[in-house]
Scaffold this motif. Structure first.
Motif: not given
Length: 280
Positions: A265-270
């Motif tokens: 997971v990439l937090p706050d990616a878009g």
């Protein structure tokens, strides 16, 4: 953006993450492991369900349960787990692969040959009543499919072409298909995709250890490096649809990274868009 581990797993071929806003749950599959996984990030809860055959995709249904793109056709799981075939169409040497639900609630499901022979795969639209319209009849590895925020454009990947294509959509018809962008040799192959709320297309690069974000004009405006060689697909989820989940694979790798096969997971990616549920 630094990737984190959402679910540590050893999936052979993780694929198809989909966020279900009704349940706050992410669904994804291990194609070769014949498994459907779910993950609820707020509670850390997981489930794993065996399908009995290779499963290319699993998407939420409007009334509960799942629609699945299996080796032998399109299946339905009811909310209580009962299984039935919606479309039973076994073809020797072929299986279901990636799939996506269109804004009108229909399922667009791809197939491919196990040997990935060009022309051996298809892309079809499955209506809620089970009627099938074949959209493309000569693809190799039918993969990422998604729609622009207003539903007027569809994005599509046949991985060996190295292209992300875009076309106009008129109901069950695809018009004016053309390349939006091409992934250069040495950078991997485009696999699964998702479209964000700005209309930009995020693409996982198989053998490229990265995600790319393309603008609606086809310009590359962001690359996110990943620790695993074979990311397969991505989808926004979590609160406000701001976290970007990434499925990965370990199949075919002599020395896979320890996180290969895990859900990242990439937090706050878009900012993503809500995924429609299958209306059948």
């Amino acid at each position: 953006m630094r990737p984190e581990v959402a679910v540590r797993e050893r999936a052979a071929l993780g694929e198809g993450p989909t966020w279900d806003p009704a349940t706050g749950r992410l669904t994804w599959v291990d194609i070769l492991g014949c498994r459907v996984h779910t993950y609820e990030p707020t509670r850390g809860r997981r489930t794993v369900m065996a399908t009995g055959q290779h499963v290319g995709a699993a998407k939420p249904r409007a009334g509960g349960g799942l629609v699945v793109n299996l080796r032998d056709g399109i299946g339905l799981y009811a909310a209580d787990g009962a299984f039935s075939w919606l479309v039973h169409d076994p073809v020797a040497g072929r299986r279901g692969n990636d799939a996506a639900v269109a804004p009108d609630g229909a399922l667009w499901a791809g197939t491919m040959r196990y040997d990935e022979q060009p022309g051996g795969g298809t892309l079809s639209r499955i209506a809620p009543d089970g009627s099938v319209t074949e959209i493309l009849d000569s693809v190799a590895v039918s993969n990422g499919t998604g729609w622009a925020p207003d539903g007027s454009l569809m994005y599509y990947i046949d991985s060996p072409t190295r292209r992300i294509d875009v076309c106009r959509v008129d109901g069950p018809r695809v018009l004016d298909r053309r390349p939006l962008a091409t992934v250069e040799e040495g950078a991997g192959f485009p696999d699964g995709l998702t479209v964000d709320a700005d209309g930009c297309v995020w693409v996982a690069l198989w053998d490229g250890a990265a995600l790319r974000r393309y603008t609606p004009r086809g310009d590359l405006d962001r690359t996110v490096r990943l620790p695993v060689r074979r990311p397969t697909a991505c989808a926004f989820g979590g609160p406000g649809l701001r976290d970007l989940y990434v499925t990965t694979a370990r199949t075919g790798l002599d020395r896979p990274h320890p996180l290969s096969g895990s859900l990242l997971v990439l937090p706050d990616a878009g900012r993503g868009m809500p995924s429609p549920a299958f209306a059948g």
